[in-house]
Design a protein around this motif. Sequence first.
Motif, mmCIF file in Angstrom:
data_model
loop_
_atom_site.group_PDB
_atom_site.id
_atom_site.type_symbol
_atom_site.label_atom_id
_atom_site.label_comp_id
_atom_site.label_asym_id
_atom_site.label_seq_id
_atom_site.Cartn_x
_atom_site.Cartn_y
_atom_site.Cartn_z
ATOM 1 N N LEU A 1 10.595 9.518 -16.130
ATOM 2 C CA LEU A 1 9.079 8.767 -16.047
ATOM 3 C C LEU A 1 8.674 8.985 -14.704
ATOM 4 C CD1 LEU A 1 6.546 7.597 -17.205
ATOM 5 C CD2 LEU A 1 7.687 5.292 -16.861
ATOM 6 N N ALA A 2 9.195 8.901 -13.531
ATOM 7 C CA ALA A 2 8.944 9.135 -12.328
ATOM 8 C C ALA A 2 8.726 10.647 -12.143
ATOM 9 C CB ALA A 2 9.891 8.746 -11.169
ATOM 10 N N ASP A 3 9.477 11.314 -12.738
ATOM 11 C CA ASP A 3 9.147 12.897 -12.493
ATOM 12 C C ASP A 3 7.859 13.446 -13.173
ATOM 13 O OD1 ASP A 3 11.484 12.728 -10.977
ATOM 14 O OD2 ASP A 3 13.006 13.823 -12.297
ATOM 15 N N GLY A 4 7.718 12.565 -14.515
ATOM 16 C CA GLY A 4 6.760 13.139 -15.060
ATOM 17 C C GLY A 4 5.284 12.578 -14.503
ATOM 18 N N LEU B 1 11.683 -1.659 -12.961
ATOM 19 C CA LEU B 1 11.528 -0.326 -13.441
ATOM 20 C C LEU B 1 10.152 -0.198 -12.444
ATOM 21 C CD1 LEU B 1 11.041 1.922 -15.449
ATOM 22 C CD2 LEU B 1 9.657 0.479 -17.020
ATOM 23 N N ALA B 2 9.263 -0.897 -12.140
ATOM 24 C CA ALA B 2 8.175 -0.329 -11.265
ATOM 25 C C ALA B 2 8.746 0.001 -10.014
ATOM 26 C CB ALA B 2 7.189 -1.495 -11.030
ATOM 27 N N GLU B 3 9.769 -0.866 -9.472
ATOM 28 C CA GLU B 3 10.314 -0.428 -8.205
ATOM 29 C C GLU B 3 11.317 0.968 -8.155
ATOM 30 O OE1 GLU B 3 9.594 -1.324 -5.520
ATOM 31 O OE2 GLU B 3 8.973 -3.548 -5.325
ATOM 32 N N GLY B 4 11.824 0.988 -9.269
ATOM 33 C CA GLY B 4 12.745 2.079 -9.557
ATOM 34 C C GLY B 4 11.557 3.469 -9.611
ATOM 35 N N LEU B 5 10.528 3.372 -10.174
ATOM 36 C CA LEU B 5 9.522 4.581 -10.088
ATOM 37 C C LEU B 5 9.258 4.924 -8.728
ATOM 38 C CD1 LEU B 5 7.507 3.760 -13.303
ATOM 39 C CD2 LEU B 5 9.300 5.347 -13.542
ATOM 40 N N ALA B 6 8.874 3.628 -8.020
ATOM 41 C CA ALA B 6 8.417 3.842 -6.482
ATOM 42 C C ALA B 6 9.457 4.558 -5.838
ATOM 43 C CB ALA B 6 8.186 2.494 -6.177
ATOM 44 N N ASN B 7 10.839 4.279 -5.931
ATOM 45 C CA ASN B 7 11.880 4.681 -4.959
ATOM 46 C C ASN B 7 12.051 6.264 -5.464
ATOM 47 O OD1 ASN B 7 12.632 2.323 -3.930
ATOM 48 N ND2 ASN B 7 14.069 1.790 -5.462
ATOM 49 N N ARG B 8 12.000 6.498 -6.881
ATOM 50 C CA ARG B 8 12.307 8.076 -7.081
ATOM 51 C C ARG B 8 10.911 9.068 -6.692
ATOM 52 N NH1 ARG B 8 16.102 11.590 -9.180
ATOM 53 N NH2 ARG B 8 14.994 13.255 -10.507
ATOM 54 N N LEU B 9 9.814 8.209 -6.863
ATOM 55 C CA LEU B 9 8.628 9.080 -6.161
ATOM 56 C C LEU B 9 8.784 9.033 -4.676
ATOM 57 C CD1 LEU B 9 5.717 7.299 -8.218
ATOM 58 C CD2 LEU B 9 6.562 9.737 -8.506
ATOM 59 N N ARG B 10 9.311 8.209 -4.000
ATOM 60 C CA ARG B 10 9.501 8.443 -2.524
ATOM 61 C C ARG B 10 10.540 9.430 -2.064
ATOM 62 N NH1 ARG B 10 11.713 3.521 -1.966
ATOM 63 N NH2 ARG B 10 9.728 2.508 -1.967
ATOM 64 N N SER B 11 11.706 9.591 -3.122
ATOM 65 C CA SER B 11 12.712 10.600 -2.678
ATOM 66 C C SER B 11 12.209 11.889 -3.168
ATOM 67 C CB SER B 11 13.852 10.098 -3.216
ATOM 68 O OG SER B 11 13.967 10.141 -4.716
ATOM 69 N N THR B 12 11.358 11.829 -4.414
ATOM 70 C CA THR B 12 11.051 13.336 -4.715
ATOM 71 C C THR B 12 9.685 13.905 -4.022
ATOM 72 O OG1 THR B 12 9.905 12.351 -6.657
ATOM 73 C CG2 THR B 12 12.240 13.073 -6.903
ATOM 74 N N LEU B 13 8.891 12.794 -3.713
ATOM 75 C CA LEU B 13 7.436 13.385 -3.140
ATOM 76 C C LEU B 13 7.456 13.191 -1.739
ATOM 77 C CD1 LEU B 13 4.903 12.242 -5.909
ATOM 78 C CD2 LEU B 13 5.687 14.602 -5.448
ATOM 79 N N PRO C 1 0.745 -1.255 -0.110
ATOM 80 C CA PRO C 1 -0.172 -0.090 -0.015
ATOM 81 C C PRO C 1 0.881 1.198 -0.162
ATOM 82 C CG PRO C 1 -0.092 -0.953 2.116
ATOM 83 C CD PRO C 1 0.939 -1.878 1.283
ATOM 84 N N GLY C 2 0.101 2.381 -0.400
ATOM 85 C CA GLY C 2 1.079 3.664 -0.531
ATOM 86 C C GLY C 2 0.196 4.804 0.179
ATOM 87 N N ASN C 3 0.545 6.119 -0.120
ATOM 88 C CA ASN C 3 -0.081 7.112 0.729
ATOM 89 C C ASN C 3 -0.070 8.336 -0.473
ATOM 90 O OD1 ASN C 3 2.703 7.750 0.762
ATOM 91 N ND2 ASN C 3 2.711 7.774 2.880
ATOM 92 N N LEU C 4 -0.239 7.875 -1.786
ATOM 93 C CA LEU C 4 -0.522 8.497 -2.891
ATOM 94 C C LEU C 4 -1.726 8.095 -3.738
ATOM 95 C CD1 LEU C 4 3.281 9.080 -4.588
ATOM 96 C CD2 LEU C 4 1.917 11.092 -3.359
ATOM 97 N N PRO C 5 -2.388 8.881 -4.352
ATOM 98 C CA PRO C 5 -3.508 8.261 -5.222
ATOM 99 C C PRO C 5 -2.899 7.700 -6.525
ATOM 100 C CG PRO C 5 -3.472 10.640 -5.216
ATOM 101 C CD PRO C 5 -2.407 10.547 -4.549
ATOM 102 N N ILE C 6 -1.924 6.903 -6.433
ATOM 103 C CA ILE C 6 -1.224 6.346 -7.811
ATOM 104 C C ILE C 6 -1.048 5.098 -7.198
ATOM 105 C CG2 ILE C 6 0.880 6.603 -9.143
ATOM 106 C CD1 ILE C 6 1.039 9.507 -8.325
#
Length: 260
Positions: free
Chosen positions: A244-247, A67-79, A30-35
Amino acid sequence: MIRVLIVLVAWNFAGLSNAADADDLIISRPGNLPIILTAPHGGQQAVPGAFVRTRGTMVADTNTLELAEGLANRLRSTLGAEPYVVAARFSRKYIDANRAEVDAIESADLKPMYWAYHNRISAYLLEIRQKFPGGALLVDIHGQGAERRVVHRGTRNGMTVAKLIQKHGVAALVGPNSIFGFLQHRGFDVFPPNGPLNAPPEDRRFNGGHTVFTYGGKNAESVDAIQIEVGIYLRTDAGFIDSLADGIALFYKNYLASVP
Ligand SMILES: [Zn+2]
């Protein structure tokens, strides 16, 4: 007496292994973004006791779990927040989680695993809709080898993002603050090129499968859903993964975070 014991031991073993299998063979967090990020085709693991399917596409979308995990990591660090994630570790040779059940599996034994994947998505989407009434995005992550440096968009030509378009116009899909607009701005080739919808239409091979069609845009329970088909050279490109994560983050800030 011995026979009863054997039956009991066998029953227990079957129960335990079934319960363990879904957690071993499906990543769900689970996460805490609407994504929500989903990845049905990146798994390489066999399903114990199951046979390989005899028809349909068997080839994995290599490196899409990573790739999915890489996106999750980047979103975690930026958001500073997490997307929800559901990804198959099981191989597509056994279960094609991006198909309706009739085409996904060839044995009733695999129904629980197939539905474990989809029920986790449904449960997370229910939670997301309750927590984030302003809208939510499902990103279904795939890989294609036909155009190795191209990123294809799959929304059934807008159908699976109908709510988004209705609320914010086509700019939310192809404008500068959209995911594909941002990728293009960063220098990546996207198809269709960002512009008016259906001019040209999405590539039929990549224009949106079962997952985005099931969860995206159809009714009150739907969210917006985009299938992203990443060319094989881009899937392990750290610059692409960050872009892609930044997008996705830019899209979130413009179309999800500030929306009542
Ligand atoms: Zn795929």
